[in-house]
Structures are given as structure tokens and as C-alpha cells.
Design a protein around this motif. Sequence first.
Motif, PDB file in Angstrom:
ATOM      1  N   TYR A  33       0.845  -1.191   0.000  1.00 21.72           N
ATOM      2  CA  TYR A  33       0.000   0.000   0.000  1.00 21.72           C
ATOM      3  C   TYR A  33       0.889   1.253   0.000  1.00 21.72           C
ATOM      4  N   TYR A  35       0.660   5.444   0.944  1.00 21.74           N
ATOM      5  CA  TYR A  35      -0.111   6.492   1.613  1.00 21.74           C
ATOM      6  C   TYR A  35       0.658   7.807   1.534  1.00 21.74           C
ATOM      7  N   GLN A  37       0.963  11.512   3.611  1.00 20.68           N
ATOM      8  CA  GLN A  37       0.603  12.230   4.832  1.00 20.68           C
ATOM      9  C   GLN A  37       1.107  13.661   4.753  1.00 20.68           C
ATOM     10  N   GLN A  41      -1.635  16.121   9.133  1.00 20.88           N
ATOM     11  CA  GLN A  41      -2.811  15.389   8.649  1.00 20.88           C
ATOM     12  C   GLN A  41      -2.672  13.890   8.885  1.00 20.88           C
ATOM     13  N   ASP A  42      -3.774  13.189   8.706  1.00 20.67           N
ATOM     14  CA  ASP A  42      -3.719  11.737   8.789  1.00 20.67           C
ATOM     15  C   ASP A  42      -3.299  11.184   7.426  1.00 20.67           C
ATOM     16  N   PRO A  43      -2.753   9.989   7.405  1.00 17.25           N
ATOM     17  CA  PRO A  43      -2.345   9.390   6.127  1.00 17.25           C
ATOM     18  C   PRO A  43      -3.545   9.130   5.221  1.00 17.25           C
ATOM     19  N   PHE A  45      -4.819   7.175   1.721  1.00 20.71           N
ATOM     20  CA  PHE A  45      -4.499   6.054   0.838  1.00 20.71           C
ATOM     21  C   PHE A  45      -4.353   6.520  -0.605  1.00 20.71           C
ATOM     22  N   LEU A  88       4.932  13.403   3.577  1.00 22.47           N
ATOM     23  CA  LEU A  88       5.547  12.120   3.893  1.00 22.47           C
ATOM     24  C   LEU A  88       4.823  11.045   3.101  1.00 22.47           C
ATOM     25  N   PHE A  90       4.325   7.071   2.726  1.00 24.61           N
ATOM     26  CA  PHE A  90       4.544   5.799   3.397  1.00 24.61           C
ATOM     27  C   PHE A  90       4.184   4.643   2.486  1.00 24.61           C
ATOM     28  N   PHE A 103       4.117  -0.519   8.403  1.00 23.49           N
ATOM     29  CA  PHE A 103       4.571   0.661   7.676  1.00 23.49           C
ATOM     30  C   PHE A 103       6.086   0.781   7.649  1.00 23.49           C
ATOM     31  N   GLY A 104       6.576   1.322   6.544  1.00 26.36           N
ATOM     32  CA  GLY A 104       7.964   1.703   6.458  1.00 26.36           C
ATOM     33  C   GLY A 104       8.178   3.045   7.129  1.00 26.36           C
ATOM     34  N   ARG A 108      10.313  11.524   3.009  1.00 31.67           N
ATOM     35  CA  ARG A 108       9.865  12.917   3.114  1.00 31.67           C
ATOM     36  C   ARG A 108      10.232  13.628   1.830  1.00 31.67           C
TER      37      ARG A 108
END
Lengths: 112, 110
Positions: A33, A35, A37, A41-43, A45, A88, A90, A103-104, A108
Motif C-alpha cells: 500500500y 499512503y 501524509q 494530517q492523517d495518512p 491512501f 511524507l 509511506f 509501515f515503512g 519525506r
Amino acid sequence: AAGVIQSPRHLIKEKRETATLKCYPIPRHDTVYWYQQGPGQDPQFLISFYEKMQSDKGSIPDRFSAQQFSDYHSELNMSSLELGDSALYFCASGRALLGEQYFGPGTRLTVT
Amino acid sequence: AQSVTQLDSQVPVFEEAPVELRCNYSSSVSVYLFWYVQYPNQGLQLLLKYLSGSTLVKGINGFEAEFNKSQTSFHLRKPSVHISDTAEYFCAVAYGKLIFGQGTTLQVKP
């Protein structure tokens, strides 16, 4: 235990340039997956792959594309970069039947 | 459609006090629920998960959460927090992809 590997960890690009982010999932995980961010904020998809086939797509701009290769690593390609792409990014991997994702550390991306 | 609401954007608490971070979800199907923690400038670490079975789930670092289907909640608790627990906490529901709540900043004060 092996974790998700992302490279590079930091990337600085100028507007209208292209960026490629790489992800190496945990061995034997069948799903990857991506994502995004933004600051504070929230990640969100972007896109996912199950056994190297695209399985779902979120709010991913047309300027972005991704693929998963035969060795299961995945790349997110971003073209015509805009200031708003600074975030960011992810990658996560998991086994679809178990529902969990690992998650990795993230990449950035700063666009100037 | 699935959604997650974290009811508190910031939770200040003194060290060694108990804490609860609240999470409500909306889903029309059976859910998998997760809590992740994010320390400054770091990735997301899985704290705990609810897939099925016992509604009380124990995770790492002394955290636990209770799945309440009737109230559609999955609140995170810790009986005694440490300074090192200061971080951003995200509740998430899995529908293939993860759908995250807005996050709760836990600020532990000495």
C-alpha cells in the motif's frame, strides 16, 4: 525481524520535476500500500497492489503512477511535481487475509 | 462507507496518570480495527489490532483497547502513562486499505 524498507528517506525536488520512491515489503507479504501524509494530517491512501496487480486506488493524482515488480518491490512515480506534493509518503505491506499493515519509515518529499 | 472519528484532537495528561483516547467508527460490514502510534518525524508503528474474538485487545507498551460493537467504538487505554508515550495516535479501520481518523496528540506532562 525484517521491516518495510523505503528509499530514499528524504528527497528534495523542484516544481515540475519527477520523483521516484521505492518500497521493499516484508518478505512473504502479498500486498503493498502507498499512503500520503501532509503536514499535521492523517495518512491518505493512494494505491495498493495484491500479488503485483493493482488492487485498489484512492485519491491519487493522474500525475502519479505506481507498479509492483516481479521481486515484489514497488515504486511510486510522481511527475510534474507541485508544491502541494510536499509530504511524507509511506509504504506499508501485509498479508491481505490477516488485514494488518506494517509501515515503512517513510520518504519525506519536499518540493521547492 | 467506512469512516473513523477520533473524538479528541489533543489529550494532555500528567505522567503516571491513566489515559483514554476515544475512537468511533462507521462501517456497514465486519471490521478490522487498529491503533497506530507516530512519534515525531517517524513512521507509523502498530500498537494493537482487533480482527475477531475477544473484545479486549492488548498491545505493546502497556496499551489496550476495547471493541464495542453496539457503540461502534474502539477506545485506547493505558493505566499509567510515561513521558515517552508523547506522540500522535491514529485509529484506523481496514477495508483493504486503511482509513484513518484525524489523530490524537497525547501530551504527557511531568
